[in-house]
Design an enzyme around this catalytic site. Structure first.
Site, PDB file in Angstrom:
ATOM      1  N   LYS A 161      31.343  -1.668  77.761  1.00 42.16           N
ATOM      2  CA  LYS A 161      29.921  -1.993  77.583  1.00 42.16           C
ATOM      3  C   LYS A 161      29.609  -2.181  76.100  1.00 42.16           C
ATOM      4  O   LYS A 161      29.077  -3.209  75.702  1.00 42.16           O
ATOM      5  CB  LYS A 161      29.042  -0.882  78.180  1.00 42.16           C
TER       6      LYS A 161
ATOM      7  N   ARG B  51      22.435   7.412  83.322  1.00 44.61           N
ATOM      8  CA  ARG B  51      23.758   7.937  83.624  1.00 44.61           C
ATOM      9  C   ARG B  51      23.770   8.666  84.966  1.00 44.61           C
ATOM     10  O   ARG B  51      24.825   9.013  85.465  1.00 44.61           O
ATOM     11  CB  ARG B  51      24.069   8.944  82.546  1.00 44.61           C
TER      12      ARG B  51
ATOM     13  N   ARG C  43      41.967   4.122  71.878  1.00 44.83           N
ATOM     14  CA  ARG C  43      40.868   4.168  70.906  1.00 44.83           C
ATOM     15  C   ARG C  43      40.927   5.446  70.075  1.00 44.83           C
ATOM     16  O   ARG C  43      40.763   5.401  68.867  1.00 44.83           O
ATOM     17  CB  ARG C  43      39.527   4.073  71.644  1.00 44.83           C
TER      18      ARG C  43
ATOM     19  N   ARG D 159      38.859   8.278  69.952  1.00 41.59           N
ATOM     20  CA  ARG D 159      37.667   8.966  69.444  1.00 41.59           C
ATOM     21  C   ARG D 159      37.797  10.459  69.784  1.00 41.59           C
ATOM     22  O   ARG D 159      38.669  10.835  70.569  1.00 41.59           O
ATOM     23  CB  ARG D 159      36.445   8.350  70.155  1.00 41.59           C
TER      24      ARG D 159
ATOM     25  N   ARG E 158      35.436  12.873  82.146  1.00 40.29           N
ATOM     26  CA  ARG E 158      34.380  11.841  82.050  1.00 40.29           C
ATOM     27  C   ARG E 158      34.422  10.924  83.267  1.00 40.29           C
ATOM     28  O   ARG E 158      33.388  10.532  83.791  1.00 40.29           O
ATOM     29  CB  ARG E 158      34.550  11.031  80.760  1.00 40.29           C
TER      30      ARG E 158
HETATM   31  P1  B4P Z   1      33.695   0.663  74.816  1.00 32.88           P
HETATM   32  O1  B4P Z   1      33.039  -0.674  74.904  1.00 32.88           O
HETATM   33  O2  B4P Z   1      33.535   1.403  73.520  1.00 32.88           O
HETATM   34  O3  B4P Z   1      33.318   1.672  75.995  1.00 32.88           O
HETATM   35  P2  B4P Z   1      31.900   2.044  76.629  1.00 32.88           P
HETATM   36  O4  B4P Z   1      31.888   1.424  78.005  1.00 32.88           O
HETATM   37  O5  B4P Z   1      30.790   1.681  75.708  1.00 32.88           O
HETATM   38  O6  B4P Z   1      31.968   3.652  76.849  1.00 32.88           O
HETATM   39  P3  B4P Z   1      31.982   4.950  75.877  1.00 32.88           P
HETATM   40  O7  B4P Z   1      33.147   5.797  76.251  1.00 32.88           O
HETATM   41  O8  B4P Z   1      31.976   4.533  74.422  1.00 32.88           O
HETATM   42  O9  B4P Z   1      30.723   5.815  76.361  1.00 32.88           O
HETATM   43  P4  B4P Z   1      29.365   6.390  75.679  1.00 32.88           P
HETATM   44  O10 B4P Z   1      29.381   6.259  74.201  1.00 32.88           O
HETATM   45  O11 B4P Z   1      28.211   5.765  76.392  1.00 32.88           O
HETATM   46  O12 B4P Z   1      35.245   0.381  75.133  1.00 32.88           O
HETATM   47  C1  B4P Z   1      36.208   1.418  75.121  1.00 32.88           C
HETATM   48  C2  B4P Z   1      37.541   0.946  74.544  1.00 32.88           C
HETATM   49  O13 B4P Z   1      38.047  -0.154  75.312  1.00 32.88           O
HETATM   50  C3  B4P Z   1      37.443   0.440  73.100  1.00 32.88           C
HETATM   51  O14 B4P Z   1      38.551   0.925  72.381  1.00 32.88           O
HETATM   52  C4  B4P Z   1      37.501  -1.089  73.233  1.00 32.88           C
HETATM   53  O15 B4P Z   1      38.087  -1.691  72.098  1.00 32.88           O
HETATM   54  C5  B4P Z   1      38.377  -1.267  74.464  1.00 32.88           C
HETATM   55  N1  B4P Z   1      38.065  -2.506  75.205  1.00 32.88           N
HETATM   56  C6  B4P Z   1      36.833  -2.984  75.488  1.00 32.88           C
HETATM   57  N2  B4P Z   1      36.920  -4.150  76.185  1.00 32.88           N
HETATM   58  C7  B4P Z   1      38.269  -4.400  76.365  1.00 32.88           C
HETATM   59  C8  B4P Z   1      39.022  -5.448  77.025  1.00 32.88           C
HETATM   60  N3  B4P Z   1      38.434  -6.475  77.633  1.00 32.88           N
HETATM   61  N4  B4P Z   1      40.377  -5.346  77.036  1.00 32.88           N
HETATM   62  C9  B4P Z   1      40.998  -4.304  76.434  1.00 32.88           C
HETATM   63  N5  B4P Z   1      40.346  -3.296  75.771  1.00 32.88           N
HETATM   64  C10 B4P Z   1      38.994  -3.335  75.740  1.00 32.88           C
HETATM   65  O16 B4P Z   1      29.343   7.961  76.098  1.00 32.88           O
HETATM   66  C11 B4P Z   1      30.058   9.012  75.426  1.00 32.88           C
HETATM   67  C12 B4P Z   1      29.492  10.412  75.802  1.00 32.88           C
HETATM   68  O17 B4P Z   1      28.108  10.542  75.369  1.00 32.88           O
HETATM   69  C13 B4P Z   1      29.420  10.750  77.313  1.00 32.88           C
HETATM   70  O18 B4P Z   1      30.652  11.266  77.820  1.00 32.88           O
HETATM   71  C14 B4P Z   1      28.261  11.810  77.368  1.00 32.88           C
HETATM   72  O19 B4P Z   1      28.704  13.097  77.000  1.00 32.88           O
HETATM   73  C15 B4P Z   1      27.306  11.337  76.288  1.00 32.88           C
HETATM   74  N6  B4P Z   1      26.208  10.477  76.841  1.00 32.88           N
HETATM   75  C16 B4P Z   1      25.989   9.153  76.529  1.00 32.88           C
HETATM   76  N7  B4P Z   1      24.901   8.676  77.188  1.00 32.88           N
HETATM   77  C17 B4P Z   1      24.430   9.722  77.949  1.00 32.88           C
HETATM   78  C18 B4P Z   1      23.342   9.848  78.859  1.00 32.88           C
HETATM   79  N8  B4P Z   1      22.527   8.816  79.143  1.00 32.88           N
HETATM   80  N9  B4P Z   1      23.135  11.052  79.454  1.00 32.88           N
HETATM   81  C19 B4P Z   1      23.943  12.101  79.216  1.00 32.88           C
HETATM   82  N10 B4P Z   1      25.001  12.041  78.358  1.00 32.88           N
HETATM   83  C20 B4P Z   1      25.246  10.868  77.722  1.00 32.88           C
END
Ligand code: B4P
Length: 187
Positions: free
Chosen positions: A13, A90, A129, A131, A142
């Site tokens: 996302k 979420r 990644r 993190r 998660r």
């Molecule tokens: P991202 O794009 O970074 O992943 P994301 O879906 O945004 O999820 P994220 O884990 O960052 O979750 P969030 O911050 O919301 O992609 C991940 C990896 O994949 C990267 O390394 C990227 O380069 C790679 N990638 C992307 N597209 C690709 C492709 N096509 N091919 C190959 N690789 C690819 O949440 C983190 C924490 O915050 C949660 O666990 C929770 O504790 C808290 N949180 C956030 N929102 C909350 C809410 N509303 N309520 C309660 N807790 C919350």
């Protein structure tokens, strides 16, 4: 346009947000980024959120909702082209709270983009990644939390006629192209 990005952690996302912002002029609200900024600045809110994030659990409702409420009311005034929510809602309680909030300011959602990616692919991406919350144990928690709490939103938004599924595997450009096809239709 008012968009929600829905999908498992690591479904990509956050990776797609810049392209959507540039093309449609929307502003993004990413709860994960907002929470990480609070943790980095060691605020009282960040101190409360940190243990939940490190364990891969959802941060308590009141913390997240407070951040969203403050942000959205201001954004509706300053960004007439709309907003995109990344990582929120979420769970069902957050989704219902968002509906209420948006009804109050007369800004209903236009579309929910659901990123569909298999879990094996997600684990591989997140381990790559690296993190603070991307270790194997936290990733599995998660995904368990996602399955239990967030995945029911797929049905919730399908029933509202808002859900569009985006196949989330392939190159970042290919996925961007699929998103554009859906959003151009709505814009
Ligand atoms: P991202 O794009 O970074 O992943 P994301 O879906 O945004 O999820 P994220 O884990 O960052 O979750 P969030 O911050 O919301 O992609 C991940 C990896 O994949 C990267 O390394 C990227 O380069 C790679 N990638 C992307 N597209 C690709 C492709 N096509 N091919 C190959 N690789 C690819 O949440 C983190 C924490 O915050 C949660 O666990 C929770 O504790 C808290 N949180 C956030 N929102 C909350 C809410 N509303 N309520 C309660 N807790 C919350």
């Amino acid at each position: 346009m008012r968009i929600v990005l829905l999908g498992a952690p690591g479904s990509g996302k956050g990776t797609q947000t810049d392209a959507i912002i540039q093309r449609y002029g929307v502003v993004t609200v990413a709860t994960g980024d907002l929470l990480r900024a609070e943790v980095a600045a060691d605020t009282a809110l960040g101190q409360r959120a940190k243990p939940f994030m490190e364990a891969g659990e959802l941060v308590p409702f009141d913390i997240v909702l407070g951040m969203i409420e403050n942000g959205l009311q201001a954004l509706a005034r300053t960004h007439p082209k709309g907003f995109m929510m990344d990582g929120f809602p979420r769970d069902l309680a957050q989704a219902e709270a968002l509906d209420k909030l948006l009804a109050k300011i007369n800004q209903p959602l236009d579309v929910v983009l659901f990123f569909e990616v298999r879990y094996e692919e997600i684990v591989k991406r997140l381990l790559g990644r690296g993190r603070a919350d991307d270790n194997e144990e936290t990733i599995h928690n998660r995904l368990r939390v996602y399955e239990e709490k967030t995945a029911p939103l797929i049905d919730y938004y399908t029933r509202k006629g808002l859900l569009r599924t985006i196949k989330g595997t392939g190159s970042i450009e290919e996925i961007g192209e699929r998103i554009r096809a859906v959003l151009d239709e709505i814009a």
